[in-house]
Write a protein that holds these residues in place. Structure first.
Motif, PDB file in Angstrom:
ATOM      1  N   PHE A  24      53.737  86.852  69.426  1.00 42.21           N
ATOM      2  CA  PHE A  24      54.601  86.213  68.443  1.00 42.21           C
ATOM      3  C   PHE A  24      53.822  85.166  67.665  1.00 42.21           C
ATOM      4  O   PHE A  24      53.184  84.286  68.237  1.00 42.21           O
ATOM      5  CB  PHE A  24      55.795  85.539  69.138  1.00 42.21           C
ATOM      6  CG  PHE A  24      56.721  84.833  68.189  1.00 42.21           C
ATOM      7  CD1 PHE A  24      57.635  85.547  67.426  1.00 42.21           C
ATOM      8  CD2 PHE A  24      56.677  83.455  68.045  1.00 42.21           C
ATOM      9  CE1 PHE A  24      58.489  84.904  66.544  1.00 42.21           C
ATOM     10  CE2 PHE A  24      57.536  82.793  67.171  1.00 42.21           C
ATOM     11  CZ  PHE A  24      58.450  83.533  66.422  1.00 42.21           C
ATOM     12  N   GLY A  25      53.866  85.300  66.347  1.00 40.58           N
ATOM     13  CA  GLY A  25      53.254  84.303  65.474  1.00 40.58           C
ATOM     14  C   GLY A  25      54.295  83.672  64.582  1.00 40.58           C
ATOM     15  O   GLY A  25      55.250  84.330  64.164  1.00 40.58           O
ATOM     16  N   MET A  26      54.139  82.389  64.299  1.00 35.90           N
ATOM     17  CA  MET A  26      55.072  81.662  63.437  1.00 35.90           C
ATOM     18  C   MET A  26      54.300  81.142  62.217  1.00 35.90           C
ATOM     19  O   MET A  26      53.158  80.713  62.334  1.00 35.90           O
ATOM     20  CB  MET A  26      55.695  80.503  64.232  1.00 35.90           C
ATOM     21  CG  MET A  26      56.531  79.499  63.453  1.00 35.90           C
ATOM     22  SD  MET A  26      57.831  80.173  62.394  1.00 35.90           S
ATOM     23  CE  MET A  26      58.733  81.251  63.497  1.00 35.90           C
ATOM     24  N   GLY A  27      54.962  81.157  61.054  1.00 38.97           N
ATOM     25  CA  GLY A  27      54.320  80.758  59.809  1.00 38.97           C
ATOM     26  C   GLY A  27      54.050  79.278  59.684  1.00 38.97           C
ATOM     27  O   GLY A  27      54.223  78.705  58.595  1.00 38.97           O
ATOM     28  N   HIS A  28      53.624  78.631  60.752  1.00 34.74           N
ATOM     29  CA  HIS A  28      53.175  77.239  60.724  1.00 34.74           C
ATOM     30  C   HIS A  28      51.716  77.243  60.281  1.00 34.74           C
ATOM     31  O   HIS A  28      50.798  76.932  61.052  1.00 34.74           O
ATOM     32  CB  HIS A  28      53.328  76.607  62.104  1.00 34.74           C
ATOM     33  CG  HIS A  28      54.751  76.279  62.451  1.00 34.74           C
ATOM     34  ND1 HIS A  28      55.188  76.133  63.753  1.00 34.74           N
ATOM     35  CD2 HIS A  28      55.845  76.068  61.681  1.00 34.74           C
ATOM     36  CE1 HIS A  28      56.484  75.842  63.766  1.00 34.74           C
ATOM     37  NE2 HIS A  28      56.894  75.802  62.511  1.00 34.74           N
ATOM     38  N   VAL A  29      51.507  77.575  59.012  1.00 35.53           N
ATOM     39  CA  VAL A  29      50.154  77.862  58.523  1.00 35.53           C
ATOM     40  C   VAL A  29      49.235  76.646  58.523  1.00 35.53           C
ATOM     41  O   VAL A  29      48.007  76.798  58.509  1.00 35.53           O
ATOM     42  CB  VAL A  29      50.210  78.474  57.111  1.00 35.53           C
ATOM     43  CG1 VAL A  29      50.828  79.851  57.156  1.00 35.53           C
ATOM     44  CG2 VAL A  29      50.980  77.575  56.147  1.00 35.53           C
ATOM     45  N   LEU A  30      49.793  75.435  58.523  1.00 32.56           N
ATOM     46  CA  LEU A  30      48.933  74.249  58.479  1.00 32.56           C
ATOM     47  C   LEU A  30      47.997  74.185  59.678  1.00 32.56           C
ATOM     48  O   LEU A  30      46.871  73.697  59.574  1.00 32.56           O
ATOM     49  CB  LEU A  30      49.782  72.979  58.417  1.00 32.56           C
ATOM     50  CG  LEU A  30      50.631  72.789  57.160  1.00 32.56           C
ATOM     51  CD1 LEU A  30      51.321  71.435  57.190  1.00 32.56           C
ATOM     52  CD2 LEU A  30      49.798  72.922  55.891  1.00 32.56           C
ATOM     53  N   ARG A  31      48.431  74.671  60.824  1.00 32.35           N
ATOM     54  CA  ARG A  31      47.570  74.682  62.012  1.00 32.35           C
ATOM     55  C   ARG A  31      46.283  75.474  61.775  1.00 32.35           C
ATOM     56  O   ARG A  31      45.273  75.228  62.432  1.00 32.35           O
ATOM     57  CB  ARG A  31      48.297  75.342  63.183  1.00 32.35           C
ATOM     58  CG  ARG A  31      49.291  74.497  63.920  1.00 32.35           C
ATOM     59  CD  ARG A  31      49.670  75.242  65.177  1.00 32.35           C
ATOM     60  NE  ARG A  31      50.678  74.537  65.959  1.00 32.35           N
ATOM     61  CZ  ARG A  31      50.672  74.474  67.276  1.00 32.35           C
ATOM     62  NH1 ARG A  31      49.694  75.046  67.952  1.00 32.35           N
ATOM     63  NH2 ARG A  31      51.625  73.840  67.920  1.00 32.35           N
ATOM     64  N   TYR A  32      46.360  76.462  60.882  1.00 33.53           N
ATOM     65  CA  TYR A  32      45.293  77.453  60.780  1.00 33.53           C
ATOM     66  C   TYR A  32      44.368  77.253  59.584  1.00 33.53           C
ATOM     67  O   TYR A  32      43.456  78.040  59.383  1.00 33.53           O
ATOM     68  CB  TYR A  32      45.916  78.859  60.738  1.00 33.53           C
ATOM     69  CG  TYR A  32      46.747  79.148  61.968  1.00 33.53           C
ATOM     70  CD1 TYR A  32      46.154  79.637  63.124  1.00 33.53           C
ATOM     71  CD2 TYR A  32      48.123  78.885  61.982  1.00 33.53           C
ATOM     72  CE1 TYR A  32      46.899  79.872  64.266  1.00 33.53           C
ATOM     73  CE2 TYR A  32      48.879  79.132  63.119  1.00 33.53           C
ATOM     74  CZ  TYR A  32      48.275  79.608  64.257  1.00 33.53           C
ATOM     75  OH  TYR A  32      49.025  79.845  65.398  1.00 33.53           O
ATOM     76  N   SER A  33      44.587  76.207  58.793  1.00 35.86           N
ATOM     77  CA  SER A  33      43.659  75.928  57.695  1.00 35.86           C
ATOM     78  C   SER A  33      42.386  75.324  58.273  1.00 35.86           C
ATOM     79  O   SER A  33      42.420  74.587  59.265  1.00 35.86           O
ATOM     80  CB  SER A  33      44.280  74.977  56.678  1.00 35.86           C
ATOM     81  OG  SER A  33      44.312  73.653  57.175  1.00 35.86           O
ATOM     82  N   SER A  34      41.259  75.628  57.650  1.00 39.80           N
ATOM     83  CA  SER A  34      39.990  75.079  58.144  1.00 39.80           C
ATOM     84  C   SER A  34      39.992  73.558  58.054  1.00 39.80           C
ATOM     85  O   SER A  34      39.383  72.870  58.885  1.00 39.80           O
ATOM     86  CB  SER A  34      38.819  75.659  57.346  1.00 39.80           C
ATOM     87  OG  SER A  34      38.961  75.376  55.970  1.00 39.80           O
ATOM     88  N   PHE A  35      40.692  73.019  57.057  1.00 44.52           N
ATOM     89  CA  PHE A  35      40.778  71.571  56.871  1.00 44.52           C
ATOM     90  C   PHE A  35      41.438  70.918  58.089  1.00 44.52           C
ATOM     91  O   PHE A  35      40.882  69.988  58.702  1.00 44.52           O
ATOM     92  CB  PHE A  35      41.589  71.275  55.605  1.00 44.52           C
ATOM     93  CG  PHE A  35      41.653  69.825  55.221  1.00 44.52           C
ATOM     94  CD1 PHE A  35      40.609  69.231  54.533  1.00 44.52           C
ATOM     95  CD2 PHE A  35      42.768  69.057  55.533  1.00 44.52           C
ATOM     96  CE1 PHE A  35      40.667  67.887  54.163  1.00 44.52           C
ATOM     97  CE2 PHE A  35      42.834  67.717  55.176  1.00 44.52           C
ATOM     98  CZ  PHE A  35      41.774  67.130  54.492  1.00 44.52           C
TER      99      PHE A  35
ATOM    100  N   GLY B 200      45.172  78.437  55.297  1.00 44.09           N
ATOM    101  CA  GLY B 200      46.094  78.574  56.422  1.00 44.09           C
ATOM    102  C   GLY B 200      46.773  79.928  56.482  1.00 44.09           C
ATOM    103  O   GLY B 200      47.014  80.468  57.569  1.00 44.09           O
ATOM    104  N   ASP B 201      47.077  80.498  55.309  1.00 43.77           N
ATOM    105  CA  ASP B 201      47.698  81.823  55.286  1.00 43.77           C
ATOM    106  C   ASP B 201      46.786  82.862  55.930  1.00 43.77           C
ATOM    107  O   ASP B 201      47.201  83.622  56.813  1.00 43.77           O
ATOM    108  CB  ASP B 201      48.012  82.246  53.845  1.00 43.77           C
ATOM    109  CG  ASP B 201      49.122  81.425  53.212  1.00 43.77           C
ATOM    110  OD1 ASP B 201      49.772  80.631  53.930  1.00 43.77           O
ATOM    111  OD2 ASP B 201      49.343  81.572  51.997  1.00 43.77           O
ATOM    112  N   PHE B 202      45.537  82.889  55.476  1.00 42.25           N
ATOM    113  CA  PHE B 202      44.568  83.835  56.049  1.00 42.25           C
ATOM    114  C   PHE B 202      44.278  83.505  57.505  1.00 42.25           C
ATOM    115  O   PHE B 202      44.134  84.392  58.344  1.00 42.25           O
ATOM    116  CB  PHE B 202      43.270  83.802  55.248  1.00 42.25           C
ATOM    117  CG  PHE B 202      43.289  84.657  54.001  1.00 42.25           C
ATOM    118  CD1 PHE B 202      44.468  85.220  53.535  1.00 42.25           C
ATOM    119  CD2 PHE B 202      42.119  84.895  53.309  1.00 42.25           C
ATOM    120  CE1 PHE B 202      44.473  85.998  52.388  1.00 42.25           C
ATOM    121  CE2 PHE B 202      42.111  85.677  52.162  1.00 42.25           C
ATOM    122  CZ  PHE B 202      43.296  86.231  51.697  1.00 42.25           C
TER     123      PHE B 202
END
Length: 452
Positions: free
Chosen positions: A138-149, A394-396
């Motif tokens: 299960f993945g959730m669209g909390h994309v901020l976690r996944y940005s390189s920044f 973050g999306d990618f």
């Protein structure tokens, strides 16, 4: 279990081919060896046809409705014993996230769900239970976690380089015209039809703060906010009785003018977000003008039927006595480019997403150094001249992690699970309870009513 375990590419079905569906699907264009879009469900005919053509989806796997796809998948499972894809990416309207995600989880699909999880606590809990029962990724669209920044910031925190994290100050500058587009005129303008703006816009900010301060957990939450500006009482006198932008005498100078936000952009050749959401098909002058004369995106920002907050602050105390404050504000020139300050026992971190800089100050050495996130890959640059796609990559980053998790069968690759996702959503619900009721929410009691 994978549908095609021998194949290298994870197969995905996109449920909802709007802006977010496209944002996630684009990863398959840039990294075709990692994943492939094999099925879609989208009610808008032109958007559906364009998406299917863009991704080469077989006509037999193009559906008008998610229920059509679900039924076809159910038949396939019965007849040949396998699903139509490895995973589904749920990008429908917020109010039906739970219905769609639960239905596909029960069929055994791995699920990547756009934020928020759901629009009520009960539905969030329902989704969590369905995911756990199905034992799916299960993945959730909390994309901020996944940005390189933000991952660079997380590395600094986890390293202990600046000591123990004591306080977080985090700001989400939504952007003046972005707020008018999405939260005054758009799909997230009314709480009853979607949810409150802290949930629909900023649940991934609250999640990020909780992530940074984990394993400590929230103990007390307070919040204040309102719909201050985007209402009839704030309408400029010069606008007179105009209720639509194209008939307004100040449409050339109003910062929220639909002519400026949409038509002026089309004249410059821009046909992506935000103009592409106004019509089903090509967003040209004629089609968009018609939409502005007849639809919600052409209404005066002060004469719309919106009711969600345009400014809100959230204060959180954590179980280790650390604290955090979060501000969501509509009236900004920056568009979603967050600013963050982390105050630690032996140093301070100041991060500005608008300049892509992270500055560390060490109190012990009295020295500063600047971190720059690693550059995007060649594939990402080829896709977007700014690199990394949306949300600073973050999306990618999210899709990359989700695809790897599905491929390996390891939820841990995502760095979170559905239980943690539920808890961060509960923190958002707690903040809104505080705002509406004027109370400080005791998290142990509030969370305990909904978690095991």
């Amino acid at each position: 279990m994978r549908v095609n375990s021998d194949a290298a590419a994870v197969t995905l079905a996109i449920i909802g081919c709007g802006q977010r569906g496209n944002a996630y699907a684009t990863y398959a264009k840039v990294f075709p060896s990692a994943c492939k879009i094999v099925a879609i469900a989208e009610p808008r005919s032109e958007a559906r046809a364009a998406f299917a053509q863009n991704y080469g989806v077989d006509r037999s796997l193009v559906f008008k409705d998610w229920r059509e796809f679900l039924d076809a998948s159910r038949d396939t499972v019965k007849t040949i014993g396998r699903r139509l894809a490895d995973a589904v990416v749920v990008c429908v309207q917020d109010s039906i996230h739970v219905e769609v995600a639960v239905a596909f989880a029960e069929q055994g699909y791995h699920v990547l769900c756009e934020k928020p999880m759901a629009t009520s606590i009960e539905d969030c809990v329902r989704m969590e239970k369905a995911v756990k029962n199905a034992k799916i990724i299960f993945g959730m669209g909390h994309v901020l976690r996944y940005s390189s920044f933000n991952q660079e910031i997380t590395k600094v925190i986890r390293s202990g380089e600046l000591g123990e994290l004591v306080n977080v100050v985090h700001i989400e500058p939504v952007g003046h015209w972005h707020f008018a587009h999405s939260y005054v005129r758009g799909n997230w303008s009314r709480e009853a039809q979607s949810s409150f703006s802290l949930m629909t816009k900023s649940c991934h900010d609250i999640d990020l703060i909780c992530h940074w301060l984990s394993p400590a957990t929230p103990t007390r939450i307070s919040s204040f906010g309102s719909l201050k500006h985007f209402k009839k009482a704030a309408k400029p006198v010069e606008a007179g009785n105009a209720t639509r932008c194209l008939a307004c005498p100040i449409r050339k100078t109003c910062p929220y003018s639909a002519e400026r936000i949409y038509l002026d952009e089309i004249k410059k050749g821009r046909k992506t977000w935000p103009v592409d959401v106004l019509v089903d098909g090509v967003p040209d002058i004629e089609n968009v003008t018609h939409a502005l004369n007849t639809g919600p995106y052409g209404r005066c920002a002060y004469e719309s039927n919106n009711d969600v907050c345009d400014n809100q602050v959230v204060n959180i105390e954590f179980s280790n006595s650390s604290t955090a404050s979060f501000t969501m504000i509509a009236q900004t020139s920056l568009i979603c480019e967050r600013q963050t300050r982390l105050h630690s026992s032996h140093g301070e971190l100041v991060a500005d997403a608008s300049t892509n800089t992270i500055t560390l100050a060490d109190f012990r050495t009295r020295q500063q150094r600047v971190l720059t996130p690693p550059p995007p890959s060649k594939g990402e640059v080829a896709y977007n001249k700014h690199g990394r796609g949306g949300h600073g990559g973050g999306d990618f980053g999210l899709v990359r992690a989700f695809v790897e998790a599905v491929s390996t069968g390891q939820q841990e690759v995502l760095g979170t699970d559905v239980g943690e996702v539920l808890r961060s959503h509960l923190a958002v619900f707690a903040a809104e309870k505080s705002r509406k009721e004027g109370v400080v929410v005791q998290c142990e009691e509030f969370f305990g009513d909904f978690t095991c």
